[in-house]
Design a protein around this motif. Sequence first.
Motif, PDB file in Angstrom:
ATOM      1  N   LEU A 147       5.499  -2.037  -2.822  1.00  0.00           N
ATOM      2  CA  LEU A 147       3.765  -2.258  -1.876  1.00  0.00           C
ATOM      3  C   LEU A 147       4.197  -1.487  -0.353  1.00  0.00           C
ATOM      4  CD1 LEU A 147       4.584  -5.959  -1.538  1.00  0.00           C
ATOM      5  CD2 LEU A 147       3.429  -5.183  -2.197  1.00  0.00           C
ATOM      6  N   VAL A 148       4.544  -0.527  -0.637  1.00  0.00           N
ATOM      7  CA  VAL A 148       4.339   0.603   0.898  1.00  0.00           C
ATOM      8  C   VAL A 148       3.521   1.322   0.377  1.00  0.00           C
ATOM      9  CG1 VAL A 148       5.398   2.480   2.614  1.00  0.00           C
ATOM     10  CG2 VAL A 148       7.246  -0.003   2.427  1.00  0.00           C
ATOM     11  N   ARG A 149       3.673   2.345  -0.444  1.00  0.00           N
ATOM     12  CA  ARG A 149       3.270   3.001  -1.478  1.00  0.00           C
ATOM     13  C   ARG A 149       1.924   2.439  -2.254  1.00  0.00           C
ATOM     14  NH1 ARG A 149       8.343   3.739  -4.033  1.00  0.00           N
ATOM     15  NH2 ARG A 149       7.306   2.029  -5.981  1.00  0.00           N
ATOM     16  N   LEU A 150       1.508   1.287  -2.136  1.00  0.00           N
ATOM     17  CA  LEU A 150       1.026   0.606  -2.530  1.00  0.00           C
ATOM     18  C   LEU A 150      -0.556   0.622  -1.608  1.00  0.00           C
ATOM     19  CD1 LEU A 150      -1.638  -0.498  -4.889  1.00  0.00           C
ATOM     20  CD2 LEU A 150      -0.726  -2.408  -4.354  1.00  0.00           C
ATOM     21  N   TRP A 151       0.031   0.278  -0.326  1.00  0.00           N
ATOM     22  CA  TRP A 151      -0.269   0.463   1.315  1.00  0.00           C
ATOM     23  C   TRP A 151      -0.952   1.709   1.443  1.00  0.00           C
ATOM     24  CZ3 TRP A 151      -0.412   1.727   5.984  1.00  0.00           C
ATOM     25  CH2 TRP A 151      -1.281   1.637   7.129  1.00  0.00           C
ATOM     26  N   PRO A 188      -2.417  -7.147   6.162  1.00  0.00           N
ATOM     27  CA  PRO A 188      -0.925  -6.507   6.988  1.00  0.00           C
ATOM     28  C   PRO A 188      -0.894  -4.858   7.458  1.00  0.00           C
ATOM     29  CG  PRO A 188      -0.369  -6.339   4.502  1.00  0.00           C
ATOM     30  CD  PRO A 188      -1.656  -6.417   4.992  1.00  0.00           C
ATOM     31  N   SER A 189      -0.526  -5.238   9.124  1.00  0.00           N
ATOM     32  CA  SER A 189       0.393  -3.622   9.530  1.00  0.00           C
ATOM     33  C   SER A 189       1.097  -3.149   8.455  1.00  0.00           C
ATOM     34  CB  SER A 189       0.852  -4.264  10.892  1.00  0.00           C
ATOM     35  OG  SER A 189       2.231  -4.246  10.452  1.00  0.00           O
ATOM     36  N   ARG A 190       1.562  -1.782   8.184  1.00  0.00           N
ATOM     37  CA  ARG A 190       2.649  -0.887   7.729  1.00  0.00           C
ATOM     38  C   ARG A 190       3.911  -1.498   8.042  1.00  0.00           C
ATOM     39  NH1 ARG A 190       5.952   3.358   6.052  1.00  0.00           N
ATOM     40  NH2 ARG A 190       4.968   4.664   4.353  1.00  0.00           N
ATOM     41  N   GLU A 191       4.107  -2.372   9.129  1.00  0.00           N
ATOM     42  CA  GLU A 191       5.766  -2.454   9.361  1.00  0.00           C
ATOM     43  C   GLU A 191       5.543  -3.747   8.385  1.00  0.00           C
ATOM     44  OE1 GLU A 191       4.391   0.273  12.294  1.00  0.00           O
ATOM     45  OE2 GLU A 191       3.866  -1.274  11.721  1.00  0.00           O
ATOM     46  N   MET A 192       4.684  -5.022   8.513  1.00  0.00           N
ATOM     47  CA  MET A 192       4.903  -5.913   7.412  1.00  0.00           C
ATOM     48  C   MET A 192       5.129  -5.791   6.540  1.00  0.00           C
ATOM     49  SD  MET A 192       4.510  -8.847   8.018  1.00  0.00           S
ATOM     50  CE  MET A 192       3.485  -9.456   9.197  1.00  0.00           C
ATOM     51  N   GLU A 232      -5.888  -6.385  -3.393  1.00  0.00           N
ATOM     52  CA  GLU A 232      -5.244  -5.367  -4.956  1.00  0.00           C
ATOM     53  C   GLU A 232      -3.660  -5.344  -3.857  1.00  0.00           C
ATOM     54  OE1 GLU A 232      -4.851  -1.201  -6.746  1.00  0.00           O
ATOM     55  OE2 GLU A 232      -6.557  -1.250  -5.608  1.00  0.00           O
ATOM     56  N   TRP A 233      -3.751  -5.304  -2.990  1.00  0.00           N
ATOM     57  CA  TRP A 233      -2.441  -5.288  -2.062  1.00  0.00           C
ATOM     58  C   TRP A 233      -1.874  -6.738  -1.807  1.00  0.00           C
ATOM     59  CZ3 TRP A 233       0.529  -7.853   1.172  1.00  0.00           C
ATOM     60  CH2 TRP A 233       1.861  -6.541   1.929  1.00  0.00           C
ATOM     61  N   GLY A 234      -2.981  -7.555  -2.099  1.00  0.00           N
ATOM     62  CA  GLY A 234      -1.994  -8.717  -1.922  1.00  0.00           C
ATOM     63  C   GLY A 234      -1.618  -9.517  -2.372  1.00  0.00           C
ATOM     64  N   THR A 235      -2.389  -8.895  -4.011  1.00  0.00           N
ATOM     65  CA  THR A 235      -2.207  -9.372  -5.243  1.00  0.00           C
ATOM     66  C   THR A 235      -1.290  -8.880  -6.204  1.00  0.00           C
ATOM     67  OG1 THR A 235      -4.573  -9.544  -6.171  1.00  0.00           O
ATOM     68  CG2 THR A 235      -2.635  -9.272  -8.449  1.00  0.00           C
TER      69      THR A 235
END
Length: 277
Positions: free
Chosen positions: A70-74, A52-56, A12-15
Motif C-alpha cells: 500500500l505504501v509503494r502504491l501510494w 489518505p495521508s502517507r502516514e495513514m 485504485e489505491w482503495g481497491t
Amino acid sequence: MAKHKIRPNAREWGTELKVLRARAGRTQKSLAAPLNCSDTLISGFESGTHWPSREMAVELDVLVAGEGTLVRLWDRLNSKQAYPAWAGDLVKAEPMATVMRKFEATVIPGLLQTEDYARSLVVANNGLAPFRDIEELVSGRMERQRLWDLPDPPRMVVVLNEAVLLASIGGPQVLSEQITKLIDMVETKRIRIHVVPLDTSGPPAVMPFTLLSFEDQSDTLYLEDALSGRMVTEQDDVARMDTLFSDLLGVALSPEKSLKVLHQHRRKHDDEVEALT
C-alpha cells in the motif's frame, strides 16, 4: 450533504486496500479502531472518495499485512496525480513559503482553480489523453490545493490580466463559478488580487512567474511555460523579477477596485448563462 467525487488514483489505491483487507480477514471497523478514525473513513478510502495521508497508508499497510504494497502504491499514485514531474520543486516549496507573489496573463493560477475550470484547461492541453489520465491530472491539481487547509498557509498576492476573466475556458457557467471562488478567497482574506485593466497600454510583463518568500532563506523565483518549469535562485534574477512585480502592482487596480471588477465579470457570465437557458 455534498457527495464526494470518486477520483481515479484514490479508487485504485482503495481497491488494493479492500483486497488486502479481505485477504487478512479484517473488517472496516477493525481497521478503524486502532487508527482512532471512523469506519466511514475506511470505506471512503476503499471507494476512492477519500485520499489518505502517507502516514495513514503506512499504518493501514501494517494492519492488513501488506508488506509495503500500500505504501509503494501510494507513493506512485501520489506522485503521478499531484503534478507534472518538472513542477515538483515548486509544489514542495509552496507549503514552506510565507508569501507567494504570482503574475498570470492568460489563466487562473492552479492553486485557485475550481475543478471544472481545471478540467477544461487539462483537456485543452491534453486533447488526446485517455479519460483516466485527464482525471488524474485534475485530481492532482485539487489535491495540491490542500495547501489552503494548513494551520498557517502562505499569504498570496496575485496580479491578473483582466483578459483572464474573459477567456472562454469551459463556458460562462464554469467561468462564473471560477470567479465566485476567487471572490470568496479574497473576501475571506486568504488571497489578495490585483487586476491589470484591459486598456492598460504596454503592461510590464506578459509571461507568468511566481516569487516565493521564506522565513529562513532567500526568495526564490519560479518560471513556467507550456512544457516545463524551473526554480531560479540566482539573486540577480530574483531581484529583477521582484522589481517587475512591483511595476505590475503599479499599473494594476487596488484590491478594492479589483474585487469590484471580479463582481462585474461574474455578472456578465451569469447573464450569458441566463441567455443560453
